[in-house]
Design a protein around this motif. Sequence first.
Motif, PDB file in Angstrom:
ATOM      1  N   ALA A 196      10.163   4.332  18.400  1.00 28.24           N
ATOM      2  CA  ALA A 196      11.557   4.614  18.059  1.00 28.24           C
ATOM      3  C   ALA A 196      11.726   4.624  16.547  1.00 28.24           C
ATOM      4  CB  ALA A 196      12.470   3.559  18.690  1.00 28.24           C
ATOM      5  N   VAL A 197      11.109   3.662  15.882  1.00 26.40           N
ATOM      6  CA  VAL A 197      11.202   3.618  14.426  1.00 26.40           C
ATOM      7  C   VAL A 197      10.577   4.883  13.825  1.00 26.40           C
ATOM      8  CG1 VAL A 197      10.273   2.454  12.379  1.00 26.40           C
ATOM      9  CG2 VAL A 197      11.298   1.125  14.219  1.00 26.40           C
ATOM     10  N   TYR A 198       9.445   5.273  14.371  1.00 28.94           N
ATOM     11  CA  TYR A 198       8.746   6.468  13.884  1.00 28.94           C
ATOM     12  C   TYR A 198       9.633   7.695  14.035  1.00 28.94           C
ATOM     13  CZ  TYR A 198       5.282  10.233  13.692  1.00 28.94           C
ATOM     14  OH  TYR A 198       4.608  11.364  13.381  1.00 28.94           O
ATOM     15  N   ALA A 199      10.215   7.839  15.233  1.00 26.80           N
ATOM     16  CA  ALA A 199      11.024   9.026  15.495  1.00 26.80           C
ATOM     17  C   ALA A 199      12.245   9.054  14.574  1.00 26.80           C
ATOM     18  CB  ALA A 199      11.459   9.034  16.963  1.00 26.80           C
ATOM     19  N   LEU A 200      12.911   7.903  14.445  1.00 31.18           N
ATOM     20  CA  LEU A 200      14.102   7.844  13.595  1.00 31.18           C
ATOM     21  C   LEU A 200      13.746   8.107  12.134  1.00 31.18           C
ATOM     22  CD1 LEU A 200      16.083   4.828  15.071  1.00 31.18           C
ATOM     23  CD2 LEU A 200      16.772   7.236  15.012  1.00 31.18           C
ATOM     24  N   ALA A 201      12.662   7.444  11.694  1.00 29.70           N
ATOM     25  CA  ALA A 201      12.282   7.585  10.293  1.00 29.70           C
ATOM     26  C   ALA A 201      11.853   9.017  10.001  1.00 29.70           C
ATOM     27  CB  ALA A 201      11.169   6.612   9.946  1.00 29.70           C
ATOM     28  N   SER A 202      11.238   9.675  10.983  1.00 25.50           N
ATOM     29  CA  SER A 202      10.808  11.059  10.761  1.00 25.50           C
ATOM     30  C   SER A 202      12.015  11.946  10.513  1.00 25.50           C
ATOM     31  CB  SER A 202      10.033  11.582  11.970  1.00 25.50           C
ATOM     32  OG  SER A 202       8.923  10.772  12.201  1.00 25.50           O
TER      33      SER A 202
ATOM     34  N   ALA B 200       0.823  -1.202   0.000  1.00 25.23           N
ATOM     35  CA  ALA B 200       0.000   0.000   0.000  1.00 25.23           C
ATOM     36  C   ALA B 200       0.865   1.262   0.000  1.00 25.23           C
ATOM     37  CB  ALA B 200      -0.932  -0.002   1.201  1.00 25.23           C
ATOM     38  N   TYR B 201       2.037   1.207   0.614  1.00 26.58           N
ATOM     39  CA  TYR B 201       2.801   2.452   0.783  1.00 26.58           C
ATOM     40  C   TYR B 201       4.132   2.512   0.075  1.00 26.58           C
ATOM     41  CZ  TYR B 201      -0.787   4.023   3.859  1.00 26.58           C
ATOM     42  OH  TYR B 201      -1.985   4.431   4.321  1.00 26.58           O
ATOM     43  N   PHE B 202       4.758   1.338  -0.139  1.00 24.00           N
ATOM     44  CA  PHE B 202       6.099   1.414  -0.717  1.00 24.00           C
ATOM     45  C   PHE B 202       6.201   0.686  -2.044  1.00 24.00           C
ATOM     46  CE2 PHE B 202       6.547   1.358   3.964  1.00 24.00           C
ATOM     47  CZ  PHE B 202       6.926   2.686   4.120  1.00 24.00           C
ATOM     48  N   SER B 203       5.050   0.464  -2.695  1.00 24.08           N
ATOM     49  CA  SER B 203       5.085  -0.399  -3.872  1.00 24.08           C
ATOM     50  C   SER B 203       5.829   0.241  -5.044  1.00 24.08           C
ATOM     51  CB  SER B 203       3.671  -0.781  -4.282  1.00 24.08           C
ATOM     52  OG  SER B 203       2.963   0.389  -4.578  1.00 24.08           O
ATOM     53  N   ARG B 204       5.984   1.574  -5.015  1.00 17.75           N
ATOM     54  CA  ARG B 204       6.648   2.204  -6.147  1.00 17.75           C
ATOM     55  C   ARG B 204       8.126   1.820  -6.207  1.00 17.75           C
ATOM     56  NH1 ARG B 204       5.388   7.850  -4.957  1.00 17.75           N
ATOM     57  NH2 ARG B 204       4.312   6.801  -3.269  1.00 17.75           N
ATOM     58  N   ASP B 205       8.672   1.527  -5.051  1.00 18.41           N
ATOM     59  CA  ASP B 205      10.098   1.205  -5.007  1.00 18.41           C
ATOM     60  C   ASP B 205      10.284  -0.176  -4.367  1.00 18.41           C
ATOM     61  OD1 ASP B 205      12.756   0.991  -4.646  1.00 18.41           O
ATOM     62  OD2 ASP B 205      13.027   2.965  -3.722  1.00 18.41           O
ATOM     63  N   PRO B 206      10.430  -1.231  -5.185  1.00 20.11           N
ATOM     64  CA  PRO B 206      10.501  -2.586  -4.632  1.00 20.11           C
ATOM     65  C   PRO B 206      11.631  -2.744  -3.602  1.00 20.11           C
ATOM     66  CG  PRO B 206      10.416  -2.639  -7.025  1.00 20.11           C
ATOM     67  CD  PRO B 206      10.555  -1.211  -6.633  1.00 20.11           C
ATOM     68  N   LEU B 207      12.741  -2.060  -3.852  1.00 16.64           N
ATOM     69  CA  LEU B 207      13.853  -2.180  -2.917  1.00 16.64           C
ATOM     70  C   LEU B 207      13.440  -1.652  -1.557  1.00 16.64           C
ATOM     71  CD1 LEU B 207      16.811  -2.851  -2.362  1.00 16.64           C
ATOM     72  CD2 LEU B 207      17.357  -0.467  -2.910  1.00 16.64           C
ATOM     73  N   PHE B 208      12.795  -0.504  -1.599  1.00 19.24           N
ATOM     74  CA  PHE B 208      12.399   0.102  -0.331  1.00 19.24           C
ATOM     75  C   PHE B 208      11.347  -0.757   0.374  1.00 19.24           C
ATOM     76  CE2 PHE B 208      10.758   3.080   2.699  1.00 19.24           C
ATOM     77  CZ  PHE B 208      11.918   3.726   3.095  1.00 19.24           C
TER      78      PHE B 208
ATOM     79  N   GLN C  60       5.108   6.865   9.424  1.00 18.23           N
ATOM     80  CA  GLN C  60       3.943   6.258  10.091  1.00 18.23           C
ATOM     81  C   GLN C  60       3.739   4.831   9.603  1.00 18.23           C
ATOM     82  OE1 GLN C  60       0.975   9.156   9.082  1.00 18.23           O
ATOM     83  NE2 GLN C  60       1.031  10.099  11.116  1.00 18.23           N
ATOM     84  N   ALA C  61       3.854   4.641   8.296  1.00 18.43           N
ATOM     85  CA  ALA C  61       3.665   3.306   7.752  1.00 18.43           C
ATOM     86  C   ALA C  61       4.701   2.347   8.329  1.00 18.43           C
ATOM     87  CB  ALA C  61       3.747   3.336   6.234  1.00 18.43           C
ATOM     88  N   LEU C  62       5.951   2.799   8.370  1.00 18.76           N
ATOM     89  CA  LEU C  62       7.008   1.946   8.922  1.00 18.76           C
ATOM     90  C   LEU C  62       6.719   1.602  10.376  1.00 18.76           C
ATOM     91  CD1 LEU C  62      10.360   3.413   7.555  1.00 18.76           C
ATOM     92  CD2 LEU C  62       9.349   1.164   7.094  1.00 18.76           C
ATOM     93  N   ALA C  63       6.338   2.624  11.143  1.00 15.68           N
ATOM     94  CA  ALA C  63       6.077   2.407  12.565  1.00 15.68           C
ATOM     95  C   ALA C  63       4.928   1.416  12.743  1.00 15.68           C
ATOM     96  CB  ALA C  63       5.751   3.731  13.252  1.00 15.68           C
ATOM     97  N   LEU C  64       3.885   1.569  11.933  1.00 17.61           N
ATOM     98  CA  LEU C  64       2.750   0.654  12.075  1.00 17.61           C
ATOM     99  C   LEU C  64       3.127  -0.763  11.653  1.00 17.61           C
ATOM    100  CD1 LEU C  64      -0.436   2.666  11.079  1.00 17.61           C
ATOM    101  CD2 LEU C  64       0.394   2.002  13.336  1.00 17.61           C
ATOM    102  N   MET C  65       4.018  -0.877  10.688  1.00 21.40           N
ATOM    103  CA  MET C  65       4.466  -2.215  10.301  1.00 21.40           C
ATOM    104  C   MET C  65       5.148  -2.899  11.482  1.00 21.40           C
ATOM    105  SD  MET C  65       5.859  -1.619   6.439  1.00 21.40           S
ATOM    106  CE  MET C  65       6.381  -3.281   6.052  1.00 21.40           C
TER     107      MET C  65
END
Lengths: 79, 707
Positions: free
Chosen positions: B697-703, B481-489, B649-654
């Motif tokens: 922590a993931v959310y804060a770092l990713a932000s 849903a969120y990262f499909s544009r970039d398969p690597l990501f 947010q997507a990463l954190a929710l994952m």
Amino acid sequence: MTVSLLDVSEGGRAIVVDIWEGIGAKRRLLEMGLTPGSEVEVVSNCRGPVVVRVRGVTVALSRGVAGRIRVKPAGGGDG
Amino acid sequence: MVKVGRKTRSQKGGEERGYKVAILGNPNVGKSTLFTSLTSEVAHIANWPGTTIERKEGVLRFDSWKLVFVDLPGVYSLAGTSVEEKVARDFILEGDWDAILVLVDSLAPERTLYLALHALEITGKVVIALTKWDAAHSSGVHVNVEELKRALGARVVPVSAVTGEGLDELTRALLEVVREEGTKPLTVDYGQLEPAVAELEHGLKGINMRLRAPLRWIALRLLEGDGYVAEVVRRAGGEEVLGKAGELREAITKSTGVDPGEVIVSQRYRYVDSISKRAVLRREVGREAGRLERFLLSPVWGPPFSLAILLSLYLAVFALNTGFPLNLILEFAGFHEAAEALESYTLSGLVSSFFGLLADHVEASGIPEPLASFLAEGLIPGLSLVVSFLPLILTALIALSFLEDSGIGPYAAASLHKFLQRLGLSGRAVYPVLISIGCNVPAIMASRTAPDEVERKQLMVSVPFVPCQARLLVLLAFASAYFSRDPLFATLAVALSYVAAFALLGATSLLARRALGSYGAPELILELPRPHMPSLKVVWWIAWDYAEHYVKRAGLIIFGLSALLWCLTRLGPGGLAASPGESYAASLGRCLAPLAGVFGLYGSRAEIVAFAALAGLVAKETAVLSIAVYTGSADPIEALSKLELTPPQALALMVFFSTYMPCLAAIATIARESDSLEMTLTSVIWSILASLSASYAVYALASMFFT
Ligand SMILES: Nc1nc2c(ncn2[C@@H]2O[C@H](COP(=O)(O)OP(=O)(O)OP(=O)(O)O)[C@@H](O)[C@H]2O)c(=O)[nH]1
């Protein structure tokens, strides 16, 4: 001359002299048959756990444990 | 206090004479196998108090007699240095047994007779079974049974659980010994310690300790410094003897340079050696390690080879049950239909389509609402959930007992030990951890092979962090849903969730280890049975035992909780909720929604996420589906995209969804295996807190990274 079990190479035989205190496992080792005077045969000793045969049973000992078992070479093997 | 021949009611209502027999033996001596072949009507009587060790009793009827066997944990001695030893010791010293059946391995009598001496020194009401008798000759071990009987002054019966040889004779010997008058414990000569033993024994006279052991044995334990026995003596008013014991211990240590405990163990082994010399003849048949053993232990080839064996078993189990990971591979390769077809023919697929049909049938049958919905969407799926785990548990445990029984498991554990040590676990943890990547439920059960109680508890609380297959589906939905544009990501995002989950597993395991009072990396002291072809009968017995058990105990909890969850998600203040938004779960979601504020989610988006988290408790894959239902969209991925999450947010929710809480079935299994509400709640609450912190922590770092 005593060495630790870690110093006995594969296929070698040794006699247990003593187990150093400091690991809670001393009692367990004694009760599994590694009493002073018993003969052990080293099946495998190479980076991973040391595997010995003692009283008809094969036992794997992590290196921390094996290093605390003092042994002397038994006749017939190297030491 | 020995009550011989208690009267028990038989099933037919008549009276029959019953005796209780405690079964004692080293780990690996063949205890489970013998227990299973001797008994029927096996009852699992919860756990031994305060432990994760289950208490099993089985009944044997013979003529008009009834023998109840109590299965004690496998131990090397009765010194009480581990939880298992404490359980066994307490039952031997205080339990209501009429006889003790001690198992001695006929392949290794020189070691296993040691425990038999312990028992014989406590009581004369002992029968010794020489197990695995069928294998003794081919292994080059010859035991002179008559000589052994003479040397020990006890009944010795060679038996084989595989061929059934000796089982009747064993039963007769037990029935004889329980009725025999004037049996006496064995006296082992402790040489230089004898004066001290005699002195303590004399001092103990007249003190009533209510232990089922002779004073000589108690004196020996005091000399060894056994804290438990000392406490019993103190409570019985034996302060004076305790003081004496302390002095004697010190004196002996000073004069011999060795602790009396060590002298006693050595002396007892010397006694075993002298008996072995007379009664055991060992022809050195194939004594050197076999090729398989050498290979498994090789520092270079051992770890990859062990992993390969474990992985292939793992793949076989999951491919058969759920199609995983083949279904995902097909899906990614674009063969959507093939993937679906594969899934529908797996065991889980078959179970769920059966229950799906049943549910359709109920819905169409004209039963009035809300009963029909409750049946079709609450009860039947609950039942389906319970049943669909059954083949998975059976196959995963067949694989486990195959590993254990063939002896390959312990070798794999030894060769992989150093990798798991960093997680505060021993090599024995490899199977539970691996299997949890598919499903946490059999993984929690498999923690039974842990070398000790501490590690077992560590595994029970930490294994649920491992994203199972269901959670992988949630992760993939988020990723597409969120990262499909970039398969690597997208791949990196999924990988990150796994890294986070394993980091939580490691941290939890290490913390639990500390909390349970163990420090430092676990050391490995592991007996390695000779690899052999396992008996299929035994493998099946063990796996079936688990599965049956699961249905009876965990199944009920799962079923109840899933019915409750149906009520929460389908009922609302106004009866049957017209849309999910009006359900109790939605109200609960609204209460919990502010928690999503840490990820910068507010309002209805937060409510949806909270609702999904609640719904995901039954089975993690439903989390995403419930978002679709809630938002009224047909496609779950589209529904997810409607949440309009930012990448952090997507990463954190994952990370959150892959770790936030064990699912119902896993919680029920923890409850069942630990038999402790406290531990179950601790595990649940800890996982929520840990998961929230990690995803924050993931959310804060990713932000920081994304702005
Ligand atoms: N040949 C032979 N092998 C046996 C017999 N009984 C048990 N075994 C094998 O011995 C091994 C250990 O058997 P278990 O019954 O699991 O032993 P246990 O004492 O319950 O061991 P833990 O479960 O580790 O406590 C298995 O590999 C069995 O296949 C027997 O009568 N004959």
